[in-house]
Design a protein around this motif. Structure first.
Motif, mmCIF file in Angstrom:
data_model
loop_
_atom_site.group_PDB
_atom_site.id
_atom_site.type_symbol
_atom_site.label_atom_id
_atom_site.label_comp_id
_atom_site.label_asym_id
_atom_site.label_seq_id
_atom_site.Cartn_x
_atom_site.Cartn_y
_atom_site.Cartn_z
ATOM 1 N N THR A 1 0.860 -1.166 0.000
ATOM 2 C CA THR A 1 0.000 0.000 0.000
ATOM 3 C C THR A 1 0.900 1.221 0.000
ATOM 4 O OG1 THR A 1 -1.666 -1.180 1.293
ATOM 5 C CG2 THR A 1 -1.837 1.215 1.220
ATOM 6 N N LEU A 2 0.838 2.022 -1.052
ATOM 7 C CA LEU A 2 1.611 3.258 -1.116
ATOM 8 C C LEU A 2 0.809 4.354 -0.437
ATOM 9 C CD1 LEU A 2 2.883 3.011 -4.794
ATOM 10 C CD2 LEU A 2 4.141 2.491 -2.699
ATOM 11 N N ILE A 3 1.466 5.207 0.339
ATOM 12 C CA ILE A 3 0.784 6.223 1.136
ATOM 13 C C ILE A 3 1.244 7.610 0.715
ATOM 14 C CG2 ILE A 3 0.440 7.082 3.483
ATOM 15 C CD1 ILE A 3 1.049 4.211 4.408
ATOM 16 N N GLY A 4 0.303 8.490 0.396
ATOM 17 C CA GLY A 4 0.580 9.905 0.155
ATOM 18 C C GLY A 4 1.273 10.213 -1.154
ATOM 19 N N ASP A 5 0.599 10.934 -2.010
ATOM 20 C CA ASP A 5 1.153 11.393 -3.291
ATOM 21 C C ASP A 5 1.814 10.274 -4.090
ATOM 22 O OD1 ASP A 5 0.321 14.007 -2.842
ATOM 23 O OD2 ASP A 5 2.184 14.543 -1.801
ATOM 24 N N ALA A 6 1.157 9.159 -4.178
ATOM 25 C CA ALA A 6 1.705 8.023 -4.931
ATOM 26 C C ALA A 6 1.680 8.319 -6.422
ATOM 27 C CB ALA A 6 0.912 6.763 -4.630
ATOM 28 N N LYS A 7 2.789 8.039 -7.078
ATOM 29 C CA LYS A 7 2.904 8.215 -8.522
ATOM 30 C C LYS A 7 3.517 6.957 -9.103
ATOM 31 C CE LYS A 7 3.485 13.123 -8.070
ATOM 32 N NZ LYS A 7 4.418 14.218 -7.964
ATOM 33 N N VAL A 8 2.908 6.475 -10.178
ATOM 34 C CA VAL A 8 3.395 5.256 -10.829
ATOM 35 C C VAL A 8 3.709 5.581 -12.273
ATOM 36 C CG1 VAL A 8 2.842 2.877 -11.459
ATOM 37 C CG2 VAL A 8 2.027 3.814 -9.281
ATOM 38 N N ASN A 9 4.878 5.160 -12.731
ATOM 39 C CA ASN A 9 5.289 5.357 -14.112
ATOM 40 C C ASN A 9 5.443 3.975 -14.735
ATOM 41 O OD1 ASN A 9 6.337 6.139 -16.543
ATOM 42 N ND2 ASN A 9 8.297 6.846 -15.720
ATOM 43 N N MET A 10 4.519 3.667 -15.654
ATOM 44 C CA MET A 10 4.553 2.360 -16.331
ATOM 45 C C MET A 10 4.815 2.599 -17.812
ATOM 46 S SD MET A 10 1.293 0.592 -14.474
ATOM 47 C CE MET A 10 1.581 -1.031 -15.112
ATOM 48 N N PRO A 11 5.738 1.858 -18.403
ATOM 49 C CA PRO A 11 6.005 2.048 -19.831
ATOM 50 C C PRO A 11 4.802 1.582 -20.655
ATOM 51 C CG PRO A 11 7.207 0.156 -19.011
ATOM 52 C CD PRO A 11 6.554 0.800 -17.831
ATOM 53 N N ARG A 12 4.652 2.214 -21.778
ATOM 54 C CA ARG A 12 3.559 1.806 -22.671
ATOM 55 C C ARG A 12 3.851 0.443 -23.260
ATOM 56 N NH1 ARG A 12 1.318 6.826 -26.066
ATOM 57 N NH2 ARG A 12 1.282 8.314 -24.357
ATOM 58 N N ARG A 13 2.795 -0.299 -23.393
ATOM 59 C CA ARG A 13 2.928 -1.604 -24.043
ATOM 60 C C ARG A 13 2.961 -1.383 -25.547
ATOM 61 N NH1 ARG A 13 -1.000 -5.766 -20.831
ATOM 62 N NH2 ARG A 13 -0.048 -5.456 -18.804
ATOM 63 N N PRO A 14 3.766 -2.170 -26.238
ATOM 64 C CA PRO A 14 3.792 -2.017 -27.691
ATOM 65 C C PRO A 14 2.431 -2.420 -28.288
ATOM 66 C CG PRO A 14 5.320 -3.744 -26.962
ATOM 67 C CD PRO A 14 4.689 -3.149 -25.755
ATOM 68 N N ARG A 15 2.016 -1.667 -29.266
ATOM 69 C CA ARG A 15 0.726 -1.960 -29.924
ATOM 70 C C ARG A 15 0.894 -3.112 -30.861
ATOM 71 N NH1 ARG A 15 -1.838 3.865 -31.461
ATOM 72 N NH2 ARG A 15 -1.915 4.647 -29.342
ATOM 73 N N ASN A 16 -0.116 -3.952 -30.888
ATOM 74 C CA ASN A 16 -0.128 -5.061 -31.831
ATOM 75 C C ASN A 16 -0.636 -4.549 -33.180
ATOM 76 O OD1 ASN A 16 0.712 -6.882 -29.947
ATOM 77 N ND2 ASN A 16 -1.352 -7.470 -29.339
ATOM 78 N N PRO A 17 0.100 -4.806 -34.254
ATOM 79 C CA PRO A 17 -0.400 -4.371 -35.557
ATOM 80 C C PRO A 17 -1.629 -5.186 -35.944
ATOM 81 C CG PRO A 17 1.726 -5.498 -35.783
ATOM 82 C CD PRO A 17 1.387 -5.446 -34.336
ATOM 83 N N SER A 18 -2.645 -4.519 -36.432
ATOM 84 C CA SER A 18 -3.885 -5.205 -36.807
ATOM 85 C C SER A 18 -3.909 -5.533 -38.244
ATOM 86 C CB SER A 18 -5.121 -4.404 -36.522
ATOM 87 O OG SER A 18 -5.062 -3.622 -35.420
#
Length: 193
Positions: free
Chosen positions: A176-193
């Motif tokens: 459990t993160l407490i106070g002003d939690a910030k998460v940086n997650m890299p973008r997932r590569p897009r699957n070509p359709s």
């Protein structure tokens, strides 16, 4: 009459000797043994290169605590550790915590780590390892819990999280993160359709 006075000299000498002994014993006596221990201000023992193991009720090793120097203070029954390294087993994975120093509570239920606290929990088949950084961390080894109210940085794979504090059950299994939690997650590569 002279014979009766000569008989009193040994009795008087013994009485004076007894009185002197009683006086000397009272002057040199410490009133309360607990108070005598409390007057002592230094450590009662110091150990170098220590290793402490903790076992669960099933007999399996739950944690290992290694320290460069261990100093015990009898006044409050606390133990100070220099450069502690705490290794714990949880859910088949290992968690390692290090810091510059730590205080261990009486009975060893709580370890207060401080000064460049760093942690690393091994990854699993489907999870990358988790790393932890803060200036302070309180750990309850037997309960597999930890908490801090100082800023934290967590990384897992390419993701990073920061917060003002943290609560962990099952030692980094449930966070459990407490106070002003910030998460940086890299973008997932897009699957070509």
């Amino acid at each position: 009459m002279r014979a009766s006075i000569d008989r009193l000299y040994p009795v008087l000498a013994l009485a004076l000797l007894a009185a002197g002994t009683v006086w000397l014993e009272r002057v040199s006596r410490v009133e309360d043994p607990a108070a005598a221990g409390a007057q002592r201000t230094g450590p009662d023992f110091i150990a170098e290169q220590t290793r402490i193991l903790g076992f669960g009720s099933d007999g399996r090793q739950r944690y290992e605590l290694i320290s460069e120097r261990l100093t015990h203070y009898p006044q409050d029954d606390t133990t100070k550790l220099d450069q502690p390294r705490l290794t714990m087993q949880s859910e088949g994975r290992q968690l390692r915590l290090t810091s510059a120093e730590a205080d261990v509570s009486p009975g060893g239920e709580r370890v207060d780590m401080s000064g460049e606290v760093r942690g690393r929990r091994e990854g699993g088949a489907d999870r990358p390892e988790i790393t932890f950084a803060s200036e302070k961390l309180t750990v309850w080894p037997d309960d597999h819990r930890a908490a801090t109210d100082t800023p934290v940085v967590l990384t897992q794979g390419q993701s990073t999280a920061t917060a003002r504090g943290l609560r962990a059950d099952n030692l980094f299994g449930n966070l459990t993160l407490i106070g002003d939690a910030k998460v940086n997650m890299p973008r997932r590569p897009r699957n070509p359709s």
